[in-house]
Design a protein around this motif. Structure first.
Motif, mmCIF file in Angstrom:
data_model
loop_
_atom_site.group_PDB
_atom_site.id
_atom_site.type_symbol
_atom_site.label_atom_id
_atom_site.label_comp_id
_atom_site.label_asym_id
_atom_site.label_seq_id
_atom_site.Cartn_x
_atom_site.Cartn_y
_atom_site.Cartn_z
ATOM 1 N N PRO A 22 1.113 -1.702 0.286
ATOM 2 C CA PRO A 22 0.305 -0.074 -0.152
ATOM 3 C C PRO A 22 0.920 1.262 -0.063
ATOM 4 O O PRO A 22 0.314 2.723 -0.026
ATOM 5 C CB PRO A 22 -1.188 -0.002 1.073
ATOM 6 N N PHE A 23 2.331 1.193 -0.254
ATOM 7 C CA PHE A 23 3.005 2.219 0.005
ATOM 8 C C PHE A 23 2.946 3.017 -1.604
ATOM 9 O O PHE A 23 2.490 4.481 -1.035
ATOM 10 C CB PHE A 23 4.028 1.591 -0.057
ATOM 11 N N ASN A 24 3.482 2.559 -2.318
ATOM 12 C CA ASN A 24 3.296 2.933 -3.410
ATOM 13 C C ASN A 24 4.286 4.048 -3.912
ATOM 14 O O ASN A 24 3.975 5.804 -4.132
ATOM 15 C CB ASN A 24 1.474 4.141 -3.477
ATOM 16 N N PHE A 25 5.299 4.736 -3.548
ATOM 17 C CA PHE A 25 6.258 5.556 -3.323
ATOM 18 C C PHE A 25 7.372 5.366 -4.594
ATOM 19 O O PHE A 25 7.761 4.344 -4.774
ATOM 20 C CB PHE A 25 7.303 5.693 -2.084
ATOM 21 N N GLN A 26 7.032 6.981 -5.401
ATOM 22 C CA GLN A 26 8.501 6.292 -6.313
ATOM 23 C C GLN A 26 9.662 7.567 -5.931
ATOM 24 O O GLN A 26 9.293 8.282 -5.594
ATOM 25 C CB GLN A 26 7.506 6.746 -7.699
ATOM 26 N N HIS A 27 10.655 6.878 -7.200
ATOM 27 C CA HIS A 27 11.372 7.907 -7.426
ATOM 28 C C HIS A 27 11.279 9.436 -8.341
ATOM 29 O O HIS A 27 10.481 8.699 -9.506
ATOM 30 C CB HIS A 27 12.589 7.515 -7.784
ATOM 31 N N VAL A 28 11.981 9.968 -8.391
ATOM 32 C CA VAL A 28 12.218 11.276 -9.087
ATOM 33 C C VAL A 28 12.899 11.235 -9.650
ATOM 34 O O VAL A 28 14.574 10.311 -9.310
ATOM 35 C CB VAL A 28 11.611 12.299 -8.399
ATOM 36 N N GLY A 29 13.263 12.930 -10.514
ATOM 37 C CA GLY A 29 14.461 12.525 -11.352
ATOM 38 C C GLY A 29 14.601 11.967 -12.368
ATOM 39 O O GLY A 29 13.889 10.266 -12.683
ATOM 40 N N THR A 30 16.034 11.680 -13.014
ATOM 41 C CA THR A 30 16.779 10.420 -14.260
ATOM 42 C C THR A 30 17.506 10.011 -12.897
ATOM 43 O O THR A 30 18.576 10.921 -12.560
ATOM 44 C CB THR A 30 17.219 11.450 -14.981
ATOM 45 N N GLU A 31 18.026 8.663 -14.158
ATOM 46 C CA GLU A 31 18.597 7.625 -12.787
ATOM 47 C C GLU A 31 20.272 7.938 -13.091
ATOM 48 O O GLU A 31 20.408 7.528 -14.426
ATOM 49 C CB GLU A 31 18.276 6.394 -12.622
ATOM 50 N N PHE A 32 21.751 7.675 -12.396
ATOM 51 C CA PHE A 32 22.740 7.739 -12.799
ATOM 52 C C PHE A 32 23.254 6.195 -12.623
ATOM 53 O O PHE A 32 22.951 6.409 -10.982
ATOM 54 C CB PHE A 32 23.506 8.644 -12.510
ATOM 55 N N GLU A 33 23.650 5.203 -12.579
ATOM 56 C CA GLU A 33 23.586 4.087 -11.764
ATOM 57 C C GLU A 33 24.750 3.658 -11.848
ATOM 58 O O GLU A 33 26.225 3.756 -12.858
ATOM 59 C CB GLU A 33 22.854 2.861 -12.391
ATOM 60 N N VAL A 34 25.303 3.501 -10.756
ATOM 61 C CA VAL A 34 27.118 2.617 -10.224
ATOM 62 C C VAL A 34 26.984 1.088 -10.105
ATOM 63 O O VAL A 34 25.052 1.288 -9.423
ATOM 64 C CB VAL A 34 27.559 3.858 -9.549
ATOM 65 N N SER A 35 28.048 0.764 -9.271
ATOM 66 C CA SER A 35 27.748 -1.106 -8.645
ATOM 67 C C SER A 35 28.644 -1.690 -7.916
ATOM 68 O O SER A 35 29.405 -1.582 -9.239
ATOM 69 C CB SER A 35 26.816 -2.165 -10.247
ATOM 70 N N PHE A 36 28.355 -0.282 -6.543
ATOM 71 C CA PHE A 36 29.801 -1.755 -6.402
ATOM 72 C C PHE A 36 29.604 -1.925 -5.180
ATOM 73 O O PHE A 36 28.528 -1.972 -4.781
ATOM 74 C CB PHE A 36 30.650 0.032 -5.783
ATOM 75 N N THR A 37 30.478 -2.546 -4.131
ATOM 76 C CA THR A 37 30.016 -3.844 -3.262
ATOM 77 C C THR A 37 31.475 -4.436 -2.559
ATOM 78 O O THR A 37 32.633 -4.132 -2.657
ATOM 79 C CB THR A 37 28.869 -5.154 -3.332
#
Length: 375
Positions: free
Chosen positions: A277-292
């Motif tokens: 029931p949360f339905n939260f959304q991101h805004v803006g344009t995503e720039f992805e990185v991937s580190f761990t």
């Protein structure tokens, strides 16, 4: 597509009356901001390109906001200048917020800094800090419940019932009895008191600071529409519901002038949840990185912190934005102060993969499920 050096777009036209988001002047401001960030207006996030100087500037400013909080007991502390290439920004003032969630009865705390460009005196930067630990973040969120977001000076076209996380909005708009003004009031009082009328404002933050930065960005877009806005945020949680997203991205045309940098391993960027029931959304344009981290035998809380650390985001993003395409593949040591010896690896964004049966990730998963049950 190569990143271009920092260039100054034409200044927004000066006006003394509100500009609706559909006006030619407002649209021109958004187009100039998109040029600054070098965003692609398509939905292909992999084609987003960030000016490396702006990425570095955003990281420096967010880190400076954290450092200023660390000096809360030192009233004489003056943050150092920050740089976009050879172009510097000088510290002007700070602002505070009322952190009612993390401290029970509440406490006023330093939450951000304001800088002025030394090259263009009508350009300013506002930086917001996040929380000091992952589990403080869970407390500060308190945002699966929602509340109505009200701009400082709403235009007639601003829609009713724009719902955002209650914890985010409380920190942004409330104050203690001892405070003279809320964070929101302080920010707009600051704009009135700036040494020169602003034509351009750059906004940035990390973690909870990204959520606050997003509230401020939309607030400025509706309350001060003559100001050209652009934003780079690190590790942002989801801030509001679908109506919030539509208002931010589409009605006020902020999607392509806002870059949201996300590590694919970072769990904080996945809350509050986007499912009912949360339905939260991101805004803006995503720039992805991937580190761990290279080993999942560490304390699970520290693993989450490594995924979320601003220092690690900066290390990877600073190297990625110097390349074309903007992807950095390499090994490095965890940049967080408490565990700098841990080996980490930065992968291509489409290579993120977790085996939840590995090492202490099972405990991380159980903790997340417990949080979800509680919510």
């Amino acid at each position: 597509m190569n990143s271009q050096p920092y260039t100054r777009p034409l200044a927004a036209a000066s006006t003394s009356t509100p500009i609706p988001p559909q006006s030619d002047t407002y649209i021109a401001n958004m187009q100039r901001s998109q040029h600054m960030l070098h965003t692609n207006t398509s939905n292909d996030n992999s084609s987003v390109v960030i000016d490396p100087n702006l990425a570095s500037l955003a990281g420096q400013a967010s880190a400076a906001a954290y450092a200023d909080y660390a000096h809360s007991n030192d009233p004489a502390h003056v943050p150092a200048a920050i740089y976009s290439g050879a172009h510097s920004y000088s510290y002007l003032m700070r602002f505070s917020g009322f952190d009612a969630v993390a401290w029970g009865s509440g406490k006023e705390e330093r939450f951000g800094l304001v800088y002025q460009s030394t090259k263009h005196s009508d350009e300013y930067l506002f930086a917001f800090r996040g929380t000091s630990s992952v589990y403080d973040m869970w407390e500060d969120l308190d945002s699966t419940g929602t509340t109505e977001f009200r701009p400082h000076q709403p235009s007639k076209s601003f829609p009713n019932d724009i719902q955002v996380g209650a914890g985010f909005n409380r920190l942004y708009s409330s104050k203690s009895m001892s405070m003279s003004a809320s964070m929101q009031q302080q920010l707009f009082n600051t704009i009135k008191a700036l040494p020169q009328t602003p034509k351009k404002i750059f906004i940035t933050g990390h973690s909870l600071g990204s959520a606050l930065a997003s509230l401020f960005t939309l607030d400025l877009a509706t309350s001060q529409p003559s100001i050209e806005l652009f934003a780079i945020n690190f590790a942002s949680p989801r801030v509001g519901t679908r109506a919030w997203q539509k208002c931010y991205d589409t009605q006020y045309r902020l999607k392509d002038s806002t870059i949201r940098i996300r590590n694919n391993y970072d769990l904080i960027t996945n809350v509050p949840f986007d499912a009912a029931p949360f339905n939260f959304q991101h805004v803006g344009t995503e720039f992805e990185v991937s580190f761990t981290v290279d080993s999942y035998m560490h304390d699970p809380v520290i693993i989450i912190e490594a995924w979320h650390s601003l220092s690690n985001y900066r290390y990877v993003v600073d190297r990625a934005t110097m390349r074309s395409p903007e992807i950095w593949l390499g090994e490095f040591f965890d940049q967080a102060i408490t565990h700098t010896s841990w080996p980490m690896t930065s992968y291509a964004p489409d290579q993120q993969s977790l085996n939840w049966e590995q090492g202490n990730l099972m405990k991380v998963r159980r903790d997340l499920e417990a949080v979800a049950d509680y919510m």
